[in-house]
Design a protein around this motif. Structure first.
Motif, PDB file in Angstrom:
ATOM      1  N   ASP A  36       0.695  -1.115  -0.056  1.00 14.28           N
ATOM      2  CA  ASP A  36      -0.025  -0.025   0.065  1.00 14.28           C
ATOM      3  C   ASP A  36       0.865   1.175  -0.075  1.00 14.28           C
ATOM      4  O   ASP A  36       0.532   2.078  -0.774  1.00 14.28           O
ATOM      5  N   PHE A  37       2.092   1.175   1.021  1.00 12.00           N
ATOM      6  CA  PHE A  37       2.908   2.344   0.784  1.00 12.00           C
ATOM      7  C   PHE A  37       3.501   2.508  -0.397  1.00 12.00           C
ATOM      8  O   PHE A  37       3.557   3.686  -1.021  1.00 12.00           O
ATOM      9  N   LEU A  38       3.959   1.591  -0.957  1.00 10.40           N
ATOM     10  CA  LEU A  38       4.674   1.597  -2.271  1.00 10.40           C
ATOM     11  C   LEU A  38       3.430   2.017  -3.566  1.00 10.40           C
ATOM     12  O   LEU A  38       4.138   2.979  -4.213  1.00 10.40           O
ATOM     13  N   ASP A  39       2.157   1.885  -3.546  1.00  9.84           N
ATOM     14  CA  ASP A  39       1.439   2.357  -4.452  1.00  9.84           C
ATOM     15  C   ASP A  39       1.307   3.791  -4.217  1.00  9.84           C
ATOM     16  O   ASP A  39       1.450   4.548  -5.054  1.00  9.84           O
ATOM     17  N   ARG A  40       1.162   4.242  -2.968  1.00  8.89           N
ATOM     18  CA  ARG A  40       0.872   5.721  -2.720  1.00  8.89           C
ATOM     19  C   ARG A  40       2.320   6.601  -3.072  1.00  8.89           C
ATOM     20  O   ARG A  40       2.321   7.430  -3.707  1.00  8.89           O
ATOM     21  N   LEU A  41       3.214   5.850  -2.774  1.00  5.56           N
ATOM     22  CA  LEU A  41       4.721   6.497  -3.213  1.00  5.56           C
ATOM     23  C   LEU A  41       4.785   6.537  -4.879  1.00  5.56           C
ATOM     24  O   LEU A  41       5.182   7.702  -5.149  1.00  5.56           O
ATOM     25  N   VAL A  42       4.529   5.433  -5.425  1.00  5.87           N
ATOM     26  CA  VAL A  42       4.641   5.670  -6.980  1.00  5.87           C
ATOM     27  C   VAL A  42       3.496   6.576  -7.423  1.00  5.87           C
ATOM     28  O   VAL A  42       3.734   7.307  -8.478  1.00  5.87           O
ATOM     29  N   SER A  43       2.655   6.543  -6.893  1.00  2.00           N
ATOM     30  CA  SER A  43       1.436   7.500  -7.361  1.00  2.00           C
ATOM     31  C   SER A  43       2.065   9.075  -7.363  1.00  2.00           C
ATOM     32  O   SER A  43       1.848  10.023  -7.870  1.00  2.00           O
ATOM     33  N   TYR A  44       2.709   9.197  -6.013  1.00  2.00           N
ATOM     34  CA  TYR A  44       3.184  10.581  -5.906  1.00  2.00           C
ATOM     35  C   TYR A  44       4.391  10.838  -6.789  1.00  2.00           C
ATOM     36  O   TYR A  44       4.526  11.926  -7.370  1.00  2.00           O
ATOM     37  N   ILE A  45       5.268   9.889  -7.035  1.00  2.00           N
ATOM     38  CA  ILE A  45       6.220  10.103  -8.057  1.00  2.00           C
ATOM     39  C   ILE A  45       5.739  10.305  -9.295  1.00  2.00           C
ATOM     40  O   ILE A  45       6.342  11.297 -10.029  1.00  2.00           O
ATOM     41  N   ASN A  46       4.769   9.892  -9.674  1.00  2.00           N
ATOM     42  CA  ASN A  46       4.223   9.997 -11.001  1.00  2.00           C
ATOM     43  C   ASN A  46       3.649  11.428 -11.243  1.00  2.00           C
ATOM     44  O   ASN A  46       3.874  12.056 -12.136  1.00  2.00           O
TER      45      ASN A  46
END
Lengths: 332, 127
Positions: free
Chosen positions: B18-28
Motif C-alpha cells: 500500500d505504501f509503495l502504491d502511494r509512493l509511486v502515485s506521488y512519484i508519477n
C-alpha cells in the motif's frame, strides 16, 4: 550576623564566581521562578540580593547551586532527541554501573558543576535515580580569531559541557552538547570538525546505554506546532520550508507571529499541507505552559539536521518543558 | 496499469504494498508536473511519513531497479543547488558557485540524496 552564621559579604564572595557564569536574563528568570521577581536587576544587584536571601535563610544555598548546575546543563545547547531501542535485557540497575565504569564514571549521589576540565570526554558525574540517568562530560576548546589589525591570532580557552539524559521508564534519551569551537581534539582526517565532536559523544552515549539510539522526526513536530492555533503554544518568528517544487522559502517576522502575515497565511492554506519544514525559530509562550515558563523561551528546531538549539540563558526547568512539549508531538 | 518491474517489487514486499502504491502515485504526479527527481523529505511531507520511512520505501524501489540514487549538491552558505551528480566520485568536479563567486571546498557544500527514474522515460512516469 545571619541565621546561617555567615555574613552576607562572605556568601557574596563565595557565590559571585558561580553567578558570573550565568547570563543575567537567565538569573532574572530563575529569580521569578523562586518568587523574587524583578526585571531591573543588574548582575551586581542580583548577586547582592541572592547573598542577602541566603544569609537570612530565605533562600537555600543548595537549591541555588542545583538551579545553577541546571543552567550549566541546559544553556547554549544543541539537543538531539532519541528513542532507545534494542537495549540490554534486565533492569538498568544491574548492568548500567559496569557500563558506566567502562566509560570512566562511578555513580554519584549528586549533580556537580563541570569545573574547568581540559581533556576531551572528561567525566564529571553520573547520577541514576528513579529510572533516570544523567551523565555529564566536560572539555576545553579554544576559540581563535584574528586580532583587530589582522596580523595575529587571539586564542581564548572555552569550556564545553555535554549531558546525556536517559529515561529508562519511557525509553527516551537526549544528548545536550555545547556547540564546539574551532580548535578541539575531535578530528576527522587531519583537522577538528564539529561532526567528529558530536559523533564522539553520540558513540560514547551509545556505549553506555548499549542500545540503538533512533533520532525522532522533528519535521512532524514542527508541522504540528505550526498547525496548533487555539491556543498557540509558540510564537513563530522564522519559518523555513521547502515546497514540492524544491523551492526553499524563509519567512521572518517582526515581534509578531509569521502566521499572522496575510501572505504567509494564503500560501500556507493553499500549499502548507505538503511543505517540508526545514528549520524554524520559536518562542515558547508562558501563558499556555501551565506555570512551567514565566517568560518567552527561545528555541530553534533544525529538522534538516535533527537537533534543537536553545540559548545561553536557559534553566533546566525551561528546557525540560520545551523537550517534553516536543516529545508530546512526536510521530509514533 | 502497473509495470511488471513494480509488480515484482510489490510481490517481494507484500507488507509495503500500500505504501509503495502511494509512493509511486506521488512519484508519477511529481514527474508529470515537471520534476526530474524525488527528494525524500518532500515525499515524506506529501505522504505524511517520516524522512526515514520515505528513504526506506525509495530504497526498495532502487533495489527493484525502478529508481536510481543521485546526489544534489548545494552551497552551504546560500543553499542554492549547484549541480546534481549520479556518482559520489563526480563530487570532485563541481561547478563554480555563482552566488559566492568561488569554487567551494567540500566543507562548504551540502549533499542531499535524491532519486530519479532509472533508464526510463521521465516524462511518462514509472508505471
Amino acid at each position: 550576623m545571619a541565621a546561617t552564621g555567615k555574613s552576607s559579604d562572605e556568601i557574596k564572595k563565595r557565590i559571585e564566581p558561580t553567578l558570573n557564569k550565568v547570563a543575567v536574563d537567565g538569573l532574572r528568570a530563575w529569580l521569578r521562578s523562586v518568587d523574587l521577581p524583578s526585571a531591573a536587576y543588574s548582575r551586581a544587584a542580583i548577586t547582592e540580593l541572592v547573598a542577602k536571601q541566603i544569609a537570612t535563610d530565605q533562600l537555600d544555598e543548595g537549591a541555588l547551586e542545583l538551579a545553577l548546575i541546571g543552567f550549566e546543563e541546559a544553556s547554549d545547547m544543541r539537543i538531539y532527541l532519541y528513542r532507545m531501542e534494542e537495549g540490554p535485557s534486565g533492569k538498568a540497575e544491574r548492568w548500567l554501573p559496569t557500563r558506566l565504569l567502562k566509560a570512566g564514571f562511578a555513580l554519584s549521589k549528586s549533580r556537580v558543576f563541570a569545573g574547568e576540565k581540559v581533556k576531551p570526554l572528561s567525566p564529571v558525574y553520573a547520577h541514576f535515580e528513579g529510572g533516570l540517568l544523567r551523565v555529564k562530560w566536560a572539555e576545553r576548546h579554544e576559540r581563535s580569531k584574528l586580532n583587530d589589525r589582522g596580523d595575529g591570532v587571539i586564542r581564548t580557552p572555552v569550556f564545553k559541557r555535554i549531558v546525556l539524559i536517559a529515561d529508562f521508564t519511557n525509553g527516551t534519551a537526549e544528548l545536550r552538547m555545547n556547540p564546539p569551537d574551532n580548535i578541539h581534539a575531535h578530528e576527522q582526517g587531519d583537522r577538528p570538525t564539529a561532526e567528529a565532536y558530536y559523533k564522539d559523544y553520540f558513540d560514547r552515549a551509545t556505549e553506555i546505554l548499549g542500545c540503538t539510539l533512533t533520532p525522532i522526526d522533528l519535521r512532524s513536530v514542527v508541522r504540528k506546532l505550526v498547525e496548533e492555533q487555539k491556543p498557540r503554544l509558540v510564537r513563530i518568528h522564522i519559518v523555513d520550508h521547502t515546497d514540492q517544487k524544491n523551492y526553499k522559502t524563509k519567512t521572518k517576522g517582526p515581534r509578531a507571529d509569521v502566521r499572522d502575515s496575510p501572505g504567509f497565511r494564503l500560501a500556507y492554506q493553499e500549499y502548507g499541507g505538503s511543505w517540508a519544514w526545514d528549520a524554524q525559530s520559536f518562542y515558547w509562550l508562558p501563558e499556555p505552559s501551565s506555570g512551567f515558563l514565566n517568560r518567552e523561551v527561545y528555541s530553534h528546531i533544525d529538522a534538516d539536521n535533527g537537533f534543537i538549539k536553545v540559548n545561553a540563558d536557559c534553566s533546566d526547568k525551561e528546557v525540560t518543558h520545551v523537550i517534553s512539549q516536543i516529545r508530546a508531538r512526536e510521530e509514533e | 496499469m502497473s509495470s511488471p518491474k513494480f509488480e515484482r517489487v510489490k510481490k517481494n514486499n507484500p507488507r509495503l504494498s500500500d505504501f509503495l502504491d502511494r509512493l509511486v502515485s506521488y512519484i508519477n504526479s511529481q514527474i508529470q508536473s515537471g520534476e526530474s527527481y524525488i527528494i525524500p523529505k518532500l515525499a515524506a511531507a506529501a505522504l505524511r511519513l517520516t524522512d526515514a520511512e520515505a528513504v526506506v520505501l525509495l530504497e526498495v524501489l532502487v533495489k527493484g531497479e525502478i529508481l536510481q540514487r543521485i546526489y544534489n549538491v548545494y552551497c552551504r552558505k546560500n543553499e542554492t543547488l549547484l549541480t546534481t551528480v549520479e556518482n559520489i566520485d563526480d563530487l570532485d568536479r563541481l561547478p563554480r558557485c555563482d552566488d559566492c563567486d568561488e569554487c567551494h571546498s567540500p566543507r562548504d557544500l551540502k549533499v542531499e540524496i535524491a532519486y530519479r527514474v532509472k533508464n526510463g522515460n521521465v516524462r511518462s512516469g514509472i508505471v
